[in-house]
Scaffold this active site. Sequence first.
Site, mmCIF file in Angstrom:
data_model
loop_
_atom_site.group_PDB
_atom_site.id
_atom_site.type_symbol
_atom_site.label_atom_id
_atom_site.label_comp_id
_atom_site.label_asym_id
_atom_site.label_seq_id
_atom_site.Cartn_x
_atom_site.Cartn_y
_atom_site.Cartn_z
ATOM 1 N N CYS A 232 -2.068 8.436 3.664
ATOM 2 C CA CYS A 232 -1.693 7.940 2.300
ATOM 3 C C CYS A 232 -3.039 8.105 1.299
ATOM 4 O O CYS A 232 -2.695 8.162 -0.076
ATOM 5 C CB CYS A 232 -1.393 6.349 2.218
ATOM 6 N N GLU B 278 0.869 -1.024 -0.059
ATOM 7 C CA GLU B 278 0.032 0.042 0.085
ATOM 8 C C GLU B 278 0.920 1.299 -0.024
ATOM 9 O O GLU B 278 1.732 1.587 1.093
ATOM 10 C CB GLU B 278 -0.848 -0.118 1.104
#
Length: 478
Positions: free
Chosen positions: A253, A219
Amino acid sequence: MSPPLVYTPLDEIDSVRDDLDATFRSGRVSSIDYRKYLLTQIAYMLRDNTVAIEDALFSDLGKPKFEVHMLEIDLAITEIAIVLKNLSKWAAPEKLAFSLVWSATRRVVYKQGKGVCLIVGPFNYPISVCVRPIVSAIAAGNTVVFKPSESTPAMSALFAEMFPKYIDPGVLRVVNGGVEVMEKLLDMRWAHLVFTGSTRVGRIVSIAAAKTLTPVTMELGGKSPVLIHPSCDMQIAARRILWGKVLNAGQTCIAPDYVLVPKELQAEFVGALKKAHDEFYPDGPLVPGAMGKMVTVEAFKRVAGLLKATQGTIAFGGDADEVAKAIAPTVVVDVPFDDALMSEEIFGPVLPIISVDTLDEGIEFVNKGEHPLAIYVFAKDEQSKKKVISQTQSGAISMNDVVLHAASHELPLSGIGASGSGALYGKYGFDTFTHFRASMDPPNWLDMVLGIRYPPYTERNIKLSSYFCPSIPSRPPP
């Protein structure tokens, strides 16, 4: 007060992995009841140490207590509760549906752990983004090496202190350290590796993992855009976008990285952002506890440098305190496509606004870059939503909100291309750490049917074998 951060000696890491491998091979973690016990222990670890976690995350990141609870502890405990509720069903051997050809072979798919897994955690959400993959790995029947970030020393030291009190060290070990420790871990082979972090480091991890054929889930992030359509509710859009941007001082993120807004609506949108900002921070954003801070001085300088280099105009914000590593929410307007703020993921509380003539122009610009971890669309018009969904690619896409999709345990967190690979959380996380082992146990009498597979091969064998091949649809017209 958190304990001091002590790095794990390099010469101990091999034995750590060996101990965890021995536990896995003993079959102890294959027990569903034992896995449930371990997961329950982790939940109580978080609950029992809430104050220590609050203090550590405030020390490392300046996180307000609300963010610690809503986006860290509560998310992790909810994940555990959902996994506990469903684990027996998820882990049960799966007998396949009836098939005229294959049912007699007694086909079963067994769900088994993979072995010793490595989870490399990020600094930005040490509980929710680190503990949740640990939960998935243990739920699937694995043992775990967990390396938290050295950039959050208070939380990483607390992990090393907490976990051995609640979890058998033969099941999970915390390995702390910097670059040398990371390099040592990457030289080793793992049953599965989960890495959350920057694209730059992700490339290094991918190369190292390829050398040992270690499967990887990543990720990574990227520049997640927001597309504003004239049909949206501008006030709601502004509040939600600003909220997603200032969470953890922009160090998320899936935070909105930049906004593409119709030229004629830029002033209205910026005004709505300013209104939301003033409501969020009546005493100012740099008051301790109002919002988080940058994780390191280097992170502060990087974001401040991007802001200094922009060709755009600061609409509001811009205040910064290097000693406190704090940057106020900052909105920059009239940002060109090739601006410094568009050169990399910002990962800070700075929001560039780019004016476009049409939604199509915005989509075209998004598609020129790498696939982001998320795309956000604010629109009431259904056709515009469908257009963005069908004409773009991203790990996730959300309409009329930001960030919130990552809190839904039934949705996967996944990237695509440069933003990552694989999926985490909930059933998706369990599946990531699970080996789906195919099994078949045909009876002896089946040779009366499948005896045609044996030599010598004849035309009769070919003809009979064709009966097992299903029919296909009629040939399409030319």
